[in-house]
Design an enzyme around this catalytic site. Structure first.
Site, mmCIF file in Angstrom:
data_model
loop_
_atom_site.group_PDB
_atom_site.id
_atom_site.type_symbol
_atom_site.label_atom_id
_atom_site.label_comp_id
_atom_site.label_asym_id
_atom_site.label_seq_id
_atom_site.Cartn_x
_atom_site.Cartn_y
_atom_site.Cartn_z
ATOM 1 N N ASP A 17 46.025 20.438 -34.082
ATOM 2 C CA ASP A 17 46.843 21.563 -33.328
ATOM 3 C C ASP A 17 48.258 21.019 -33.232
ATOM 4 O O ASP A 17 48.755 19.979 -33.012
ATOM 5 C CB ASP A 17 46.427 21.511 -31.885
ATOM 6 C CG ASP A 17 46.775 22.719 -31.303
ATOM 7 O OD1 ASP A 17 47.278 23.884 -31.911
ATOM 8 O OD2 ASP A 17 46.515 23.179 -29.847
ATOM 9 N N HIS A 34 52.131 24.871 -41.226
ATOM 10 C CA HIS A 34 50.867 24.601 -41.411
ATOM 11 C C HIS A 34 50.979 23.787 -42.753
ATOM 12 O O HIS A 34 50.251 22.925 -43.333
ATOM 13 C CB HIS A 34 50.161 26.077 -41.880
ATOM 14 C CG HIS A 34 49.795 26.742 -40.549
ATOM 15 N ND1 HIS A 34 49.489 26.457 -39.510
ATOM 16 C CD2 HIS A 34 50.193 28.078 -40.370
ATOM 17 C CE1 HIS A 34 49.259 27.176 -38.551
ATOM 18 N NE2 HIS A 34 49.816 28.188 -39.197
ATOM 19 N N LEU A 128 32.818 9.181 -47.588
ATOM 20 C CA LEU A 128 33.167 9.830 -46.332
ATOM 21 C C LEU A 128 32.426 11.213 -46.475
ATOM 22 O O LEU A 128 32.613 11.836 -47.604
ATOM 23 C CB LEU A 128 34.666 9.963 -46.177
ATOM 24 C CG LEU A 128 35.110 10.871 -45.165
ATOM 25 C CD1 LEU A 128 34.921 10.280 -43.814
ATOM 26 C CD2 LEU A 128 36.509 11.209 -45.352
HETATM 27 C C1 IPE Z 1 41.941 25.438 -32.509
HETATM 28 O O1 IPE Z 1 43.384 25.624 -32.340
HETATM 29 C C2 IPE Z 1 41.777 26.035 -33.821
HETATM 30 C C3 IPE Z 1 42.252 25.045 -34.990
HETATM 31 C C4 IPE Z 1 42.888 23.812 -34.872
HETATM 32 C C5 IPE Z 1 42.019 25.525 -36.094
HETATM 33 P P1 IPE Z 1 44.146 26.991 -31.435
HETATM 34 O O2 IPE Z 1 45.486 26.662 -31.525
HETATM 35 O O3 IPE Z 1 43.689 28.133 -32.517
HETATM 36 O O4 IPE Z 1 43.441 27.027 -30.238
HETATM 37 P P2 IPE Z 1 44.051 27.665 -28.869
HETATM 38 O O5 IPE Z 1 44.094 29.044 -29.138
HETATM 39 O O6 IPE Z 1 45.222 26.964 -28.350
HETATM 40 O O7 IPE Z 1 42.830 27.380 -27.969
HETATM 41 C C1 IPE Z 2 47.041 24.489 -35.690
HETATM 42 O O1 IPE Z 2 48.303 24.719 -35.275
HETATM 43 C C2 IPE Z 2 46.601 25.070 -36.825
HETATM 44 C C3 IPE Z 2 45.697 26.026 -36.689
HETATM 45 C C4 IPE Z 2 45.075 26.747 -35.687
HETATM 46 C C5 IPE Z 2 45.238 26.576 -38.049
HETATM 47 P P1 IPE Z 2 48.693 26.069 -34.370
HETATM 48 O O2 IPE Z 2 49.189 26.872 -35.433
HETATM 49 O O3 IPE Z 2 47.681 26.435 -33.570
HETATM 50 O O4 IPE Z 2 49.992 25.315 -33.576
HETATM 51 P P2 IPE Z 2 50.392 25.853 -32.092
HETATM 52 O O5 IPE Z 2 49.431 25.434 -31.361
HETATM 53 O O6 IPE Z 2 50.878 27.149 -32.289
HETATM 54 O O7 IPE Z 2 51.785 24.760 -31.808
HETATM 55 MG MG MG Z 3 47.407 25.826 -31.707
#
Ligand code: IPE
Ligand code: IPE
Ligand code: MG
Length: 239
Positions: A17, A34, A128
């Protein structure tokens, strides 16, 4: 750093995240956040494979992530294709076995074909076990398992009282794998966001504040060290 093998988690799950916040910090579009996140993923997979982690589950795209802006969803889907195209040879060469967690049928055709081919190609590998959660949500996984069990009962091949934990677990996307020992979520958020709710029942949780694109081997080692120092009791007592 070296941690004794018996103190290493068998199954590590990572909620990657913070890509969006990383992109914002660097004043670039979220898609590039990403993309940078995929680089972090590459090195973490390599490291986990090198030190002999048995299972690594990474959350790449949730059932809720479809609600993001269309442009971001498309960028993520494109990255998924790119990841499989560029990494599969090396992963296979390193004996990594790939498994997709989540409902593949809802993925676009090209992505579905790429991930299915990767699973097929690496299915006999012994290194793995890399679980990639794509269109994954734990509630969806549990509902699919419940439906499959209900069908078995309906067809008369299973009695309700025969639904034991191991029978139930055989219907989860992680069938045959150990429970999560260590869950890491980067970016400082402290929630599970629908990831492996069943398998995380007794996981040790670790919430480093680093944003995912900046997560490196050192952060991984810190989490493993923290895990090695935890006192796991599973409801009992360690005297
Ligand atoms: C969880 O992260 C999903 C992934 C890392 C793929 P999100 O960024 O989508 O989760 P919330 O919305 O903050 O809970
Ligand atoms: C996690 O990073 C990746 C996915 C959910 C695919 P985010 O895109 O959720 O990053 P934040 O939470 O917006 O910083
Ligand atoms: Mg996120």
């Amino acid at each position: 750093m070296s941690i004794k093998a018996e103190l290493l988690p068998r199954h590590v799950a990572i909620i990657m995240d913070g890509n969006g916040r990383w992109a914002k910090q660097h004043r670039i579009v979220v898609a590039l956040g990403h993309r940078k996140g995929v680089e972090a993923l590459r090195s973490v997979v390599r490291y986990a494979s090198d030190i002999g982690i048995q299972v690594l589950s990474i959350f790449a795209f949730s059932t809720e992530n479809w609600n993001r802006p269309q442009r971001e969803v498309s960028a993520l889907m494109a990255l998924i294709l790119e990841f499989f195209a560029s990494e599969i040879d090396e992963l296979h060469g390193n004996d990594v076995q790939i498994r997709i967690l989540g409902e593949k049928s809802a993925l676009p055709d090209a992505q579905r074909q790429a991930v299915t081919a990767a699973e097929e190609r690496t299915k006999n590998n012994k290194g793995l076990q890399l679980n990639i959660a794509l269109n994954y949500g734990a509630r969806d996984e549990l509902l699919r398992a419940a439906r499959a069990l209900a069908r078995e009962v309906q067809s008369g091949t299973l009695k309700p009282e025969e639904i034991t934990a191991s029978h139930f677990e055989a219907y989860l996307d992680t069938a045959g794998q150990p429970d999560v020992d260590l869950l890491i979520r980067t970016s400082g958020e402290m929630r599970l966001s629908n990831f492996l709710l069943y398998q995380n029942a007794y996981a040790e949780l670790c919430f480093p504040s680093v944003l995912w694109p900046d997560f490196d081997q050192r952060h991984f080692q810190e989490a493993l060290q923290a895990f090695a120092a935890r006192d796991r009791r599973f409801g009992g007592r360690n005297t």
